[in-house]
Design an enzyme around this catalytic site. Structure first.
Site, PDB file in Angstrom:
ATOM      1  CG  ASP A   1      81.890  55.215  26.424  1.00  0.00           C
ATOM      2  OD1 ASP A   1      81.116  56.018  25.869  1.00  0.00           O
ATOM      3  OD2 ASP A   1      81.651  53.993  26.532  1.00  0.00           O
TER       4      ASP A   1
ATOM      5  CG  HIS B   1      87.082  54.364  25.427  1.00  0.00           C
ATOM      6  ND1 HIS B   1      86.921  53.472  24.387  1.00  0.00           N
ATOM      7  CD2 HIS B   1      86.318  53.906  26.457  1.00  0.00           C
ATOM      8  CE1 HIS B   1      86.097  52.509  24.770  1.00  0.00           C
ATOM      9  NE2 HIS B   1      85.719  52.749  26.006  1.00  0.00           N
TER      10      HIS B   1
END
Length: 233
Positions: free
Chosen positions: A42, A202
């Site tokens: 992400d 991430h």
């Protein structure tokens, strides 16, 4: 990702029915008969982290899905195209990474639409990369969306589901958490992994310290444990 008072590596059982129709895990076993895992990243793409992530994934021939922030796509489209060329998928993570709980529905939907336009622009230019693979988004399949922080409302979910596959997760590495030592994050992730897990990392500056410790070790240890990596499509 989801911000609870006590963040969990795995989402609690009561949470899944709250968002009906969302995807929390994938098929546990692939066509080869081996257990599968689904890697997702992400908040990128950014030059400081995403190219390094692509290198790690390439070393294990591991496909992944990148849920991209539209602002970052606009700044770094070539990095997103490199991910596509390597056979990875791109998903929508809104234009500005804002929480649905603090946004008007119209503004939130507009942010998703703006991010989707940036994704379409990236895909339309994919052929400019030498040796690029075929586009990873099939016209017959809905595009992927993951809400920032895992936060949605029921009205927004009803609006989104006809147009997007809303993808959550079943294993959260918590690489974004500065209070969690990378070594402990690795132990937690490995201890709680199950076949079919959708795993969240991430490719962001905030997560860099833990990400760079976790990713190569997760890839190596999952492979040693007999897992194969699969795409969400």
């Amino acid at each position: 990702m989801l911000l609870l008072s006590n963040p969990l590596t795995r989402p609690p059982a009561w949470l899944r029915p709250v968002f009906p129709g969302s995807e929390w895990h994938g098929a546990p076993v692939g066509a080869s008969g081996r257990p599968q895992l689904y890697l997702t990243f992400d908040d990128g793409p950014i030059p400081e982290e995403t190219p390094w992530v692509l290198e790690q994934l390439a070393a294990y021939q591991a496909p992944a899905t990148f849920f991209c922030v539209g602002d970052n796509l606009a700044r770094h489209p070539d990095i997103a195209r490199a991910a596509l060329a390597a056979g990875h998928q791109l998903g929508n993570h809104t234009q500005h990474h804002r929480s649905a709980w603090n946004s008007k529905n119209t503004e939130y939907i507009a942010g998703i639409a703006e991010c989707e336009r940036n994704l379409e622009l990236v895909r339309s230019k994919e052929e400019l990369i030498p040796g690029a693979a075929a586009p990873s988004l099939s016209a017959s399949r809905l595009p992927l969306f993951r809400p920032p922080y895992g936060r949605l409302t029921w009205p927004l979910l009803r609006l989104l589901r006809p147009h997007y596959r809303v993808v959550m997760w079943s294993l959260l590495t918590r690489d974004y958490d500065p209070g969690l030592a990378p070594e402990r994050a690795l132990r937690l992730a490995l201890a709680h992994t199950r076949p079919g897990d959708i795993i969240v990392l991430h490719d962001s500056r905030k997560a860099s310290r833990s990400l760079r410790f976790l990713l190569p070790r997760l890839l190596a240890q999952y492979r040693e444990q007999g897992y194969e990596f699969a795409a969400l499509y």
